[in-house]
Design a protein around this motif. Sequence first.
Motif, PDB file in Angstrom:
ATOM      1  N   SER A  69       6.780   8.145  -1.847  1.00 22.86           N
ATOM      2  CA  SER A  69       7.290   7.262  -2.903  1.00 22.86           C
ATOM      3  C   SER A  69       6.241   7.035  -3.975  1.00 22.86           C
ATOM      4  CB  SER A  69       7.716   5.917  -2.314  1.00 22.86           C
ATOM      5  OG  SER A  69       8.778   6.070  -1.421  1.00 22.86           O
ATOM      6  N   ASP A 109       7.388   5.672  -7.558  1.00 18.54           N
ATOM      7  CA  ASP A 109       8.291   4.593  -7.152  1.00 18.54           C
ATOM      8  C   ASP A 109       7.467   3.567  -6.384  1.00 18.54           C
ATOM      9  OD1 ASP A 109      10.416   3.009  -6.523  1.00 18.54           O
ATOM     10  OD2 ASP A 109      11.410   4.457  -5.214  1.00 18.54           O
ATOM     11  N   THR A 129       9.304   0.886  -3.892  1.00 24.46           N
ATOM     12  CA  THR A 129       9.662   1.428  -2.578  1.00 24.46           C
ATOM     13  C   THR A 129       8.415   1.667  -1.738  1.00 24.46           C
ATOM     14  OG1 THR A 129      11.575   2.492  -3.592  1.00 24.46           O
ATOM     15  CG2 THR A 129      10.932   3.267  -1.423  1.00 24.46           C
ATOM     16  N   TYR A 162       7.299  -1.526  -0.331  1.00 29.34           N
ATOM     17  CA  TYR A 162       8.171  -1.944   0.773  1.00 29.34           C
ATOM     18  C   TYR A 162       7.755  -1.269   2.078  1.00 29.34           C
ATOM     19  CZ  TYR A 162      12.257  -2.378   3.745  1.00 29.34           C
ATOM     20  OH  TYR A 162      13.084  -2.621   4.804  1.00 29.34           O
ATOM     21  N   TYR A 163       7.495   0.024   2.023  1.00 24.26           N
ATOM     22  CA  TYR A 163       7.069   0.733   3.232  1.00 24.26           C
ATOM     23  C   TYR A 163       5.702   0.240   3.713  1.00 24.26           C
ATOM     24  CZ  TYR A 163      10.971   3.901   2.432  1.00 24.26           C
ATOM     25  OH  TYR A 163      12.218   4.437   2.244  1.00 24.26           O
TER      26      TYR A 163
END
Length: 132
Positions: free
Chosen positions: A65, A70, A73, A76-77
């Motif tokens: 990502s 991005d 994202t 988030y990971y």
Amino acid sequence: MKVNKTSFLFFWFIIINTFCVLNHNLVSQTKSDSTLFYYQTITELKDVKFIGEAFEFFKEKADRSLSLKDTITSAYYLELLSLGQFKMGFPYESEATSIKALKLLDDIRNNSKTNEPKERLSNQLGMVYRRL
């Protein structure tokens, strides 16, 4: 009237093959989503055998990502990785991963997509500092 043995066998051959084809479609396996499986592995520490794989899976997804620009994202990971590290008893690693995710989100202008992740990561850091 004489019944032909060959036509009778052919009829049953067609019936059995049709049944097998229809049955194969009905019994086919559903494809499981590895993201959901690994998410549950990290958040619930569900299956200890797969925790290492789950960390590698989300680490690769975060890197991918990030290479695609991005950052939300990817953050988030990284947040998932931080949560898993915290639950497994690695507070220093969890802190470093949370800070890395926060730095990614700080590069983006404040908007509704970044406010909630920042709050969750700040909460995660608070739990880490409390444990330390």
